[in-house]
Motif scaffolding. Sequence first.
Motif, PDB file in Angstrom:
ATOM      1  N   GLU A  83       1.120  -0.892   0.018  1.00 45.54           N
ATOM      2  CA  GLU A  83       0.046  -0.172  -0.140  1.00 45.54           C
ATOM      3  C   GLU A  83       0.864   1.446   0.241  1.00 45.54           C
ATOM      4  O   GLU A  83       2.168   1.352   1.333  1.00 45.54           O
ATOM      5  N   ILE A 108       3.917  -0.095   2.769  1.00 46.13           N
ATOM      6  CA  ILE A 108       3.458  -0.586   3.636  1.00 46.13           C
ATOM      7  C   ILE A 108       3.212  -2.102   2.953  1.00 46.13           C
ATOM      8  O   ILE A 108       2.960  -2.459   1.681  1.00 46.13           O
ATOM      9  N   MET A 109       4.105  -2.760   3.545  1.00 47.36           N
ATOM     10  CA  MET A 109       4.451  -4.003   3.190  1.00 47.36           C
ATOM     11  C   MET A 109       2.610  -5.060   4.194  1.00 47.36           C
ATOM     12  O   MET A 109       3.176  -5.693   5.108  1.00 47.36           O
ATOM     13  N   ARG A 110       2.167  -5.022   2.964  1.00 44.97           N
ATOM     14  CA  ARG A 110       0.625  -6.364   3.591  1.00 44.97           C
ATOM     15  C   ARG A 110       1.118  -8.003   3.057  1.00 44.97           C
ATOM     16  O   ARG A 110       2.189  -8.325   2.953  1.00 44.97           O
ATOM     17  N   PRO A 111       0.408  -8.629   4.276  1.00 44.55           N
ATOM     18  CA  PRO A 111       0.595  -9.910   4.346  1.00 44.55           C
ATOM     19  C   PRO A 111       1.759 -10.758   3.225  1.00 44.55           C
ATOM     20  O   PRO A 111       2.253 -11.612   3.055  1.00 44.55           O
ATOM     21  N   TYR A 169       4.574  -9.904   3.029  1.00 45.27           N
ATOM     22  CA  TYR A 169       5.544  -9.890   4.159  1.00 45.27           C
ATOM     23  C   TYR A 169       5.361 -11.239   4.147  1.00 45.27           C
ATOM     24  O   TYR A 169       6.905 -11.755   4.611  1.00 45.27           O
ATOM     25  N   GLU A 209       9.058 -13.820   4.558  1.00 47.55           N
ATOM     26  CA  GLU A 209       9.346 -14.298   6.457  1.00 47.55           C
ATOM     27  C   GLU A 209       9.405 -15.484   5.648  1.00 47.55           C
ATOM     28  O   GLU A 209      10.712 -16.754   6.084  1.00 47.55           O
ATOM     29  N   GLN A 233       2.092 -16.730   0.381  1.00 47.80           N
ATOM     30  CA  GLN A 233       1.441 -16.865   1.216  1.00 47.80           C
ATOM     31  C   GLN A 233       0.449 -17.783   1.039  1.00 47.80           C
ATOM     32  O   GLN A 233      -0.154 -18.883   1.984  1.00 47.80           O
ATOM     33  N   ASN A 282       0.688 -11.848   9.499  1.00 48.75           N
ATOM     34  CA  ASN A 282       2.461 -10.502  10.041  1.00 48.75           C
ATOM     35  C   ASN A 282       2.695 -10.057   8.885  1.00 48.75           C
ATOM     36  O   ASN A 282       2.124 -10.162   7.137  1.00 48.75           O
ATOM     37  N   ALA A 283       2.709  -7.944   8.896  1.00 45.02           N
ATOM     38  CA  ALA A 283       3.119  -7.432   8.174  1.00 45.02           C
ATOM     39  C   ALA A 283       4.139  -6.446   8.491  1.00 45.02           C
ATOM     40  O   ALA A 283       4.433  -6.448   9.500  1.00 45.02           O
ATOM     41  N   TYR A 284       4.277  -5.771   7.834  1.00 47.12           N
ATOM     42  CA  TYR A 284       5.487  -4.109   8.177  1.00 47.12           C
ATOM     43  C   TYR A 284       5.099  -3.017   7.793  1.00 47.12           C
ATOM     44  O   TYR A 284       4.645  -2.373   6.650  1.00 47.12           O
ATOM     45  N   PRO A 311       5.039   1.089   7.798  1.00 49.33           N
ATOM     46  CA  PRO A 311       6.904   1.838   7.902  1.00 49.33           C
ATOM     47  C   PRO A 311       7.023   2.732   9.449  1.00 49.33           C
ATOM     48  O   PRO A 311       5.755   2.801  10.534  1.00 49.33           O
TER      49      PRO A 311
END
Lengths: 680, 680
Positions: A202, A211-214, A217, A221, A465, B238-240, B242
């Motif tokens: 996003e 924003i790293m959405r699932p 991410y 992982e 995912q 899980n997400a990330y 900023p």
Amino acid sequence: MALEASLAALSIAAVSAENATPLKTLVFKPKTAKTATPVPIVVLALTSTSTPSGLIASSANAKEPRLAKEEIFQEFFQTTAKEFSVANLNKENAAKVSILIDSNISESEVYEVSTESSKAALNGKDILGYLKSLEVELTTVDFSSAPAPAPASESKQAAKTKTAKDTSAHLEGAEKIGITIDKNLDFPGWYQQILTKGEMLEYYDVSGCYIMRPGSYAVWEEIQDYFNGAIKKMGVKNAYFPMFVSQRVLEKEKDHIEGFAPEVAWVTKAGSSDLEEHIAIRPTSETVMYPYYAKWIQSHRDLPLKLNQWNSVVRWEFKHPQPFLRTREFLWQEGHTAHLSFEEADAEVLQILDHYESIYHDLLAVPVVKGKKTEKEKFAGGLYTTTVEGYIPATGRGIQGATSHCLGQNFSKMFNISVESPEGADKPKLFAWQNSWGLSTRVIGVMVMIHSDNKGLVIPPRVAQTQAVVIPVGITNKTTKEQADAIYDGAKAVENQLLAAGIRAVGDYRANYSPGWKFSDWELKGTPIRLELGPKDLEAQSVTVVRRNDSAKFQVKIADLDAEIPKILDQLHDDLFNKAKESFDTHRVIVEDWKDFVPALNAKNVILSPWCGVMECEEDIKDSSAKKNDGSEEEVDEKAPSMGAKSLCIPFNQPELKEGTKCVKCGEKAINYTMFGRSY
Amino acid sequence: MALEASLAALSIAAVSAENATPLKTLVFKPKTAKTATPVPIVVLALTSTSTPSGLIASSANAKEPRLAKEEIFQEFFQTTAKEFSVANLNKENAAKVSILIDSNISESEVYEVSTESSKAALNGKDILGYLKSLEVELTTVDFSSAPAPAPASESKQAAKTKTAKDTSAHLEGAEKIGITIDKNLDFPGWYQQILTKGEMLEYYDVSGCYIMRPGSYAVWEEIQDYFNGAIKKMGVKNAYFPMFVSQRVLEKEKDHIEGFAPEVAWVTKAGSSDLEEHIAIRPTSETVMYPYYAKWIQSHRDLPLKLNQWNSVVRWEFKHPQPFLRTREFLWQEGHTAHLSFEEADAEVLQILDHYESIYHDLLAVPVVKGKKTEKEKFAGGLYTTTVEGYIPATGRGIQGATSHCLGQNFSKMFNISVESPEGADKPKLFAWQNSWGLSTRVIGVMVMIHSDNKGLVIPPRVAQTQAVVIPVGITNKTTKEQADAIYDGAKAVENQLLAAGIRAVGDYRANYSPGWKFSDWELKGTPIRLELGPKDLEAQSVTVVRRNDSAKFQVKIADLDAEIPKILDQLHDDLFNKAKESFDTHRVIVEDWKDFVPALNAKNVILSPWCGVMECEEDIKDSSAKKNDGSEEEVDEKAPSMGAKSLCIPFNQPELKEGTKCVKCGEKAINYTMFGRSY
């Protein structure tokens, strides 16, 4: 008046910038009573900002704004829609319109303002300053706060608010599938759209941060799990060092910091207090860590010291940001090791590089070429740098994948990381041999650019995912409740069977969406395979498996799923890799004569050329290939950047260098084949 | 002149501060020719800073400085060593000495200056200002850059540079084992020493930030693995997000940010450019995330949304920092979920709290009490807060372990996180019910404070980086090479056997250290068990297993190791837990009468009292228990803080509240038993 002339008249100086952020100037006409004069709305926004009409309406306090027709441009600005830009605003016409400004536009960045016939790079400060000089009300709008349209309606909505300029890249029938921009026609627009619509990423309120959405991410992982396993076997331990570094320490090693200094973010205030000493946010952790390495390493028995950390670093670049590839904050791992001997450090550099290659090949299905950086491109302050280099077919550009550096003794001498000689205190003390190596979330961008298509993301199965989605199909008005229940129960059973077999499976049982809508939705997200279960499948006790990458279909017996699905996923991985590899292999061409160099670049190739190894020659290659040395006045491909070719690496795997081969550029003796390309 | 009088004479005002950072003022005499007058070196440093004489020598350009004897204090400062402090410096004597100042001392912090008979809290600004007013050269020294002494010599070195004041807490025979400070006599000094000497943590150049070395980061990784498994089963992803948040967005929700505002770190510069808008580093992510939750949640089908992230947050506290417990940057996880119904949110709050309890009980062997926070102590802006509360026996203080909040609809209404009613668009829209929950690296500090002892760290086996160390023993001058080889080979075989059985084992085969030295070294690091293998063990095909926590020994047949070692580790875990639980249970006392309240606190208890639930009464309890209401003029324990008791939680597990029970403080009707205590 042409753009240049307008700008000159306004005393706005054009600046040079390789990567200015493109701006768009849109004009909307609100719904107006026929007897009234309309008040057009001028929207100045980043080209990448989506500007939904609802938000324009509320921000300008206007009804149903629609993209203005030609007459409006003529009436208000005495120019055409194609030639209109912010430079056409003046005190007179500005008083007759509403002006909305994208809050992402900042004084400190450089922007590209363009019309159909010309373009110019301008300082944000000059643009905003000029607008203020118009002495009319300017409304700043945070378009990122706009609610996203719901899936069902979003493509239509997006299509409606497109400017005429976008039409050329517009996909036929795209309304049905979500992605409206063609990968081949507008690669940056496509990239942004699949990332956001595919729910990987996003756009964020602070420019250059995302924003790293699932969906993304989860990829990270999987990479973490793999890499942690690999390095822990090597005796590397994870740790965490602070994100802050004092100005004094950061600037201790002048040469090293020089490259980072313009991009360092500084904390100068806490609460309402000004800090006495400014504190930097780490752009990388050499200077954070090495004073403590010096403290911890006192004896040769303290060596090797091998630490790694998973963290975020900040590089406040002012160039145009790009998700995953160039972001102001990004996640990475950075390993820092110290050894007693060069041989040990040297061996580790390549072990790590092999792990990086493996992340690309075995997890992301992305082919890379291993090699060594030239002196010009190596890590500042290090001894030598090794790298894995990838290739983006859509743009024909190379991309650095991850680097593993041998720092030699340069840092250990600066930071006094030394031990007594094991041979005795009377012998000279020994400085540690150090390495550092890092891989960042950039890998995710590379993976997306290579595999994904006009239907959305294509995620390789080992990092996806969700690896498999189960979708009940074939339920119609005529289906009885018992039949429908049996299909849903069967799908649920298949999902559970896959989960038990260790497959990351999800069932999509949403009642109010059609199977077709669901297919598109999961294709958009890049899920490697879908399993369809309908009345006939149930009867045959089988499912229909459809691959995301090529829509290939298989019937698989439910009893065989545990064994077959892992095979199908592995085959899919291999097929993605092989397709990408073929593309890289066919676009990595050997060029021996300079006359073929730029044409080869323009044909979206990276190039292997015999080279002399001299830094000045490398700079000459970059300069010469930036110009249109192929003699033609027009670029072969409008989207091809006109940037020069950099050296990407000296591949470990070398073509045979025949006796007497000359450097492709300067004609001196070639010492190896070096890979050159336009690059990210 | 007494300290107070000196300070008054210098116009340095004492300030009040619960947790001022202690300073030490040391005086050194360099080696001086007998005919010459010595130039003493005055060192003003944090008590926690180690000040090696080598660095003092080089900084003051002096030879072999040694702690000054009584005569020097008399000759130069006309006072005794015990009563000397920075307040005894004046223009006259300052001109005759060298002055070194620890670079960790900053203008913005509050410090405690003490002599044997008195102490005062002072602003760093006043202290440094006064020193500058002396008009002599002041040398600022970065003691953290000093190389640490090597293990073998470090305790002696540390002992040498100790001030007289430390002697009382000095452990007998401590030189042999590394830890020189007694847990019972100087808890903060002991805590710092075991963390650093046990190689869990390193003090860092930026105040309030610490380096998590592998010994502590490994604990965090075990917690991550456990918790990821638990929440992923609940459908959390899980997400990330900023680390940066713009001023505009951060300050959107005034009530929420109010509590964080004084601690927010601000980025105002990038490279050499001033940023137009200041950017905050997240102190927590509600305002970072929720605008996007509003965007992503459009339909009830988008609920629940359950995201978690592992990240660092920054709270620039000006109070005395403490490793793991109060740090300016710390690692945590923060989960943020949104639900359609209160019931669903409410249930999740407790599921998460159970996972937190499990991390404490089943991984860290730390007992906690689950309960609900009072209105005064709950998360600002939330509906209610649940918590797990621990207890530190050495100080008798409670400590908040982790919190799981139900935010209700407060944030969803502010950020417009809403969906159409599933019953139709004509019904009022529904605002999401939200939770947030977090657990930080503070857990590591709690674990260390509870289990560790005067030999060093005691790490519970399930989170220990190394669970078992194998040490060859019994090799003497008389041992033949064949026998020695057999012992080493046997130890190596045991190590491999343990590794194959999934035990995190290490063999210590360092040739030039004695087994005794190795025992101490691994005890210092807290390794749960050591396995000794000597000639007799080898003959009997067994090993001697020694538990770190209580030195209990067992003989275990090598053939039984795979089965026995896991049992021994589990038993060790249980014993640690039960010991800590007994301590918590016996120091959690029920107090019905106010007259018993403060004496119970002073006896290092936390207290369960019937309470009325009124916020003013809670404040009254805090105020009243901060004073010496037990009638005595002296504190029972010099180290016991004089702070008041806060409510820790309203435990879920309640004693029976009899009809007509009165509030312990105000005498109104009690509504429950609430747990009060002095706390971190």
